[in-house]
Design a protein around this motif. Structure first.
Motif, mmCIF file in Angstrom:
data_model
loop_
_atom_site.group_PDB
_atom_site.id
_atom_site.type_symbol
_atom_site.label_atom_id
_atom_site.label_comp_id
_atom_site.label_asym_id
_atom_site.label_seq_id
_atom_site.Cartn_x
_atom_site.Cartn_y
_atom_site.Cartn_z
ATOM 1 N N ASP A 389 -7.343 -13.542 -1.359
ATOM 2 C CA ASP A 389 -7.503 -13.022 0.006
ATOM 3 C C ASP A 389 -8.293 -11.712 0.042
ATOM 4 O O ASP A 389 -8.030 -10.840 0.854
ATOM 5 C CB ASP A 389 -6.131 -12.832 0.659
ATOM 6 C CG ASP A 389 -6.235 -12.764 2.186
ATOM 7 O OD1 ASP A 389 -7.163 -13.388 2.727
ATOM 8 O OD2 ASP A 389 -5.405 -12.089 2.814
ATOM 9 N N THR A 390 -9.284 -11.603 -0.863
ATOM 10 C CA THR A 390 -10.168 -10.443 -0.842
ATOM 11 C C THR A 390 -11.335 -10.713 0.091
ATOM 12 O O THR A 390 -11.972 -11.765 0.021
ATOM 13 C CB THR A 390 -10.702 -10.135 -2.251
ATOM 14 O OG1 THR A 390 -9.611 -9.731 -3.083
ATOM 15 C CG2 THR A 390 -11.728 -9.012 -2.222
ATOM 16 N N MET A 391 -11.627 -9.742 0.970
ATOM 17 C CA MET A 391 -12.807 -9.796 1.821
ATOM 18 C C MET A 391 -13.858 -8.853 1.220
ATOM 19 O O MET A 391 -13.615 -7.632 1.123
ATOM 20 C CB MET A 391 -12.486 -9.339 3.248
ATOM 21 C CG MET A 391 -11.390 -10.110 3.952
ATOM 22 S SD MET A 391 -11.835 -11.810 4.351
ATOM 23 C CE MET A 391 -10.816 -12.683 3.163
ATOM 24 N N LEU A 392 -14.988 -9.414 0.801
ATOM 25 C CA LEU A 392 -16.060 -8.620 0.193
ATOM 26 C C LEU A 392 -17.146 -8.418 1.243
ATOM 27 O O LEU A 392 -17.891 -9.343 1.581
ATOM 28 C CB LEU A 392 -16.609 -9.350 -1.031
ATOM 29 C CG LEU A 392 -15.593 -9.510 -2.175
ATOM 30 C CD1 LEU A 392 -15.960 -10.690 -3.056
ATOM 31 C CD2 LEU A 392 -15.498 -8.235 -2.985
ATOM 32 N N SER A 408 -7.265 -7.281 -0.237
ATOM 33 C CA SER A 408 -8.127 -6.116 -0.048
ATOM 34 C C SER A 408 -9.364 -6.454 0.779
ATOM 35 O O SER A 408 -9.870 -7.580 0.742
ATOM 36 C CB SER A 408 -8.575 -5.564 -1.401
ATOM 37 O OG SER A 408 -7.495 -5.007 -2.118
ATOM 38 N N VAL A 409 -9.825 -5.443 1.519
ATOM 39 C CA VAL A 409 -11.126 -5.483 2.175
ATOM 40 C C VAL A 409 -12.009 -4.494 1.426
ATOM 41 O O VAL A 409 -11.773 -3.286 1.467
ATOM 42 C CB VAL A 409 -11.033 -5.116 3.666
ATOM 43 C CG1 VAL A 409 -12.421 -5.128 4.298
ATOM 44 C CG2 VAL A 409 -10.099 -6.070 4.395
ATOM 45 N N ILE A 410 -12.999 -5.018 0.714
ATOM 46 C CA ILE A 410 -13.831 -4.190 -0.161
ATOM 47 C C ILE A 410 -15.134 -3.880 0.561
ATOM 48 O O ILE A 410 -15.944 -4.767 0.843
ATOM 49 C CB ILE A 410 -14.108 -4.910 -1.496
ATOM 50 C CG1 ILE A 410 -12.795 -5.287 -2.187
ATOM 51 C CG2 ILE A 410 -14.966 -4.036 -2.396
ATOM 52 C CD1 ILE A 410 -11.894 -4.125 -2.509
ATOM 53 N N THR A 411 -15.342 -2.615 0.870
ATOM 54 C CA THR A 411 -16.530 -2.187 1.606
ATOM 55 C C THR A 411 -17.426 -1.264 0.798
ATOM 56 O O THR A 411 -18.519 -0.925 1.241
ATOM 57 C CB THR A 411 -16.121 -1.457 2.905
ATOM 58 O OG1 THR A 411 -15.341 -0.302 2.559
ATOM 59 C CG2 THR A 411 -15.319 -2.371 3.818
ATOM 60 N N GLN A 412 -16.966 -0.855 -0.380
ATOM 61 C CA GLN A 412 -17.745 0.029 -1.240
ATOM 62 C C GLN A 412 -17.839 -0.562 -2.634
ATOM 63 O O GLN A 412 -16.971 -1.350 -3.045
ATOM 64 C CB GLN A 412 -17.090 1.420 -1.316
ATOM 65 C CG GLN A 412 -16.978 2.119 0.026
ATOM 66 C CD GLN A 412 -16.279 3.457 -0.105
ATOM 67 O OE1 GLN A 412 -16.253 4.066 -1.169
ATOM 68 N NE2 GLN A 412 -15.705 3.930 1.000
ATOM 69 N N MET A 419 -10.236 -0.815 -10.783
ATOM 70 C CA MET A 419 -9.410 -1.589 -9.858
ATOM 71 C C MET A 419 -9.618 -1.045 -8.449
ATOM 72 O O MET A 419 -9.537 0.168 -8.226
ATOM 73 C CB MET A 419 -7.925 -1.459 -10.229
ATOM 74 C CG MET A 419 -6.949 -1.837 -9.116
ATOM 75 S SD MET A 419 -6.889 -3.603 -8.770
ATOM 76 C CE MET A 419 -5.675 -4.119 -9.986
ATOM 77 N N ALA A 420 -9.909 -1.943 -7.486
ATOM 78 C CA ALA A 420 -10.098 -1.539 -6.098
ATOM 79 C C ALA A 420 -9.019 -2.166 -5.233
ATOM 80 O O ALA A 420 -8.796 -3.381 -5.293
ATOM 81 C CB ALA A 420 -11.474 -1.950 -5.600
ATOM 82 N N ILE A 421 -8.347 -1.331 -4.435
ATOM 83 C CA ILE A 421 -7.347 -1.826 -3.495
ATOM 84 C C ILE A 421 -7.728 -1.284 -2.125
ATOM 85 O O ILE A 421 -7.805 -0.072 -1.928
ATOM 86 C CB ILE A 421 -5.930 -1.357 -3.871
ATOM 87 C CG1 ILE A 421 -5.589 -1.820 -5.297
ATOM 88 C CG2 ILE A 421 -4.914 -1.894 -2.872
ATOM 89 C CD1 ILE A 421 -4.278 -1.284 -5.804
ATOM 90 N N GLY A 422 -7.987 -2.164 -1.194
ATOM 91 C CA GLY A 422 -8.409 -1.739 0.134
ATOM 92 C C GLY A 422 -7.573 -2.394 1.198
ATOM 93 O O GLY A 422 -8.009 -3.313 1.886
ATOM 94 N N ARG A 423 -6.306 -1.936 1.336
ATOM 95 C CA ARG A 423 -5.422 -2.519 2.348
ATOM 96 C C ARG A 423 -4.495 -1.436 2.887
ATOM 97 O O ARG A 423 -4.242 -0.420 2.236
ATOM 98 C CB ARG A 423 -4.603 -3.675 1.748
ATOM 99 C CG ARG A 423 -3.747 -3.280 0.559
ATOM 100 C CD ARG A 423 -3.149 -4.495 -0.114
ATOM 101 N NE ARG A 423 -2.315 -4.116 -1.247
ATOM 102 C CZ ARG A 423 -2.245 -4.765 -2.391
ATOM 103 N NH1 ARG A 423 -3.001 -5.838 -2.593
ATOM 104 N NH2 ARG A 423 -1.428 -4.370 -3.357
ATOM 105 N N ALA A 424 -3.960 -1.639 4.068
ATOM 106 C CA ALA A 424 -3.056 -0.658 4.672
ATOM 107 C C ALA A 424 -1.731 -0.615 3.921
ATOM 108 O O ALA A 424 -1.264 -1.637 3.403
ATOM 109 C CB ALA A 424 -2.814 -0.999 6.132
#
Length: 447
Positions: A389-392, A408-412, A419-424
């Motif tokens: 469920d990653t949005m790139l 995660s929503v990866i915008t960078q 490791m990238a975590i982009g969620r509330a």
């Protein structure tokens, strides 16, 4: 094959009123491509110096289709449909100065074989007509042959009773010397039952000039012309039967041949395995040893040896799978390269992307490649792990051996090994679910 130069003229001007369609007849699809594409493919087997397509009804549409199928082909216009002879005459300016043999094909006759065309091209007669023995000659034109060769072609409506008994029929396909064509086609007359200029009358004109004429024969199936939707359906069935047989003969495993649908240019290597209910659109190449599981749709893609696709996967134009890559169920790939060993198990969309070798793409991953105006690319390095469920959000790069957290929503960009975590951050409200449901039920009861 003849050593002389070859020019091919494809007649594609007819409206095809019996198709009951606004689409020009030659643009109806057979084997995934327009009918005229089959004539152009047949022409390529001759390695011609030039290909000329005579368009008429829906000329702009025909021009665009031919440009996609054969960008080198020239288009000429027959503004009034006054017969086959008149159509060929429109090609004369483009044949000016050409010295060699001209072969006339038809955009609605898709099954003329390579060997048959080679026989036409190499025949030594000044003019050669392609004929066939018809099981039911019906309303075909008849070929009148004597010990001197072909004497004349008689259209059915102009034939007497004796001539109609002849079983040798005219396919319409013709090969003749270019200089002879230029000399005779301008002398054709429309003094006949239809008031049209028949290309077939060239035989008598050539004979009157002391030139030789002869017949090359082929199986009736090769000369099948498409005039109705029913004939198109029958031709599709014949095409698919032949394509399936050729695949099996070439060492391809078809689990249920009758449910696999091919396009004209489908290319599959030996020892590939194709499951049931697989549809190949145009432009598909599958290397030896790859496997396509059931219920997949593939178009404009390349699948390397050892790769597996499906079940229920869709590969769109520009998809390229490296060796041992895996694309699983409910995955869609478009304009994306998956390097060796990439795994995309399920429920994923990868568009405008490059995925490095041995990367794992988790379920529900989406490359958000379209901003409403432009498409943008996603780059993922080798041996990366993309959590479910990653949005790139492209344009974006995830480095080699990097990871993204699920959801995660990866915008960078993500550096190598990071490791990238982009969620509330998750918040828990004790008892709130019960109180909300009680309030909602009470509100419903009080309506």
């Amino acid at each position: 094959m003849s050593d002389n130069p070859i020019a091919v003229v494809v007649l594609a001007a007819g409206q095809g009123s019996r198709m009951q369609s606004d689409l020009p007849k030659v643009l109806h699809r057979l084997g995934g491509v327009p009918l005229v594409g089959h004539a152009l493919a047949a022409a390529r087997t001759l390695d011609p110096d030039q290909v000329i397509v005579v368009a008429g009804h829906g000329a702009d549409q025909v021009r665009k289709a031919v440009a996609r199928l054969n960008p080198d082909a020239r288009i000429v216009l027959q503004e009034e449909q006054l017969g086959t002879g008149h159509a060929v005459r429109q090609a004369l300016p483009d044949l000016e100065g050409f010295e060699g043999k001209v072969i006339v094909l038809y955009g609605d006759t898709p099954f003329i074989g390579e060997d048959t065309l080679a026989a036409l091209a190499s025949h030594t007669a000044d003019l050669v007509v392609l004929g066939f023995e018809a099981e039911d000659p019906g309303r075909y034109g008849r070929l009148v042959v004597t010990d001197r060769g072909l004497e004349r072609i008689v259209e059915f409506k102009d034939a007497d009773t004796a001539t109609r008994q002849i079983a040798l029929c005219n396919s319409g396909v013709m090969a003749l010397d270019a200089a002879l064509l230029r000399q005779l086609v301008v002398r054709l007359s429309n003094d006949n039952a239809s008031g049209e200029y028949y290309l077939t009358d060239l035989v008598e004109l050539a004979r009157a000039e002391g030139r030789s004429a002869d017949v090359v024969t082929c199986d009736e199936e090769e000369t099948l012309g498409i005039n109705t939707r029913a004939e198109l359906a029958a031709a599709e069935a014949a095409f698919q039967t032949r394509a399936r047989s050729e695949a099996l003969d070439n060492g391809v495993t078809l689990s249920d041949p009758a449910t696999v649908w091919f396009s004209l240019d489908t290319c599959i290597g030996r020892d590939a395995i194709i499951g049931q209910n697989v549809v190949f659109g145009p432009g598909v190449t599958i290397e030896s040893g790859a496997e396509i599981l059931p219920f997949c749709h593939l178009e404009g893609c390349h699948i390397s040896s050892g790769a597996t696709v499906g079940p229920f996967a869709r590969l769109r134009p520009g998809a390229e799978l490296g060796g041992d890559a895996h694309v699983g169920n409910f995955v869609e790939i478009k304009n994306a390269v998956l390097d060796e060993g990439v795994k995309v198990g399920h429920l994923t969309y990868l568009g405008d992307a490059h995925i490095g070798e041995h990367t794992n793409i988790g379920a529900g991953t989406i490359t958000c490649n379209y901003d409403g105006v432009m498409k943008h690319r996603t780059q993922i390095g080798a041996r990366a792990f993309i959590g479910s469920d990653t949005m790139l959000v492209a344009p974006v790069r995830v480095g080699s051996e990097a990871m993204t957290g699920s959801g995660s929503v990866i915008t960078q960009d993500v550096p190598d090994g990071a490791m990238a975590i982009g969620r509330a951050r998750q918040t828990v409200k004790p008892g709130l679910a019960i109180r909300m449901m009680q309030a909602l039920r009470a509100k419903k009861e009080n309506r």
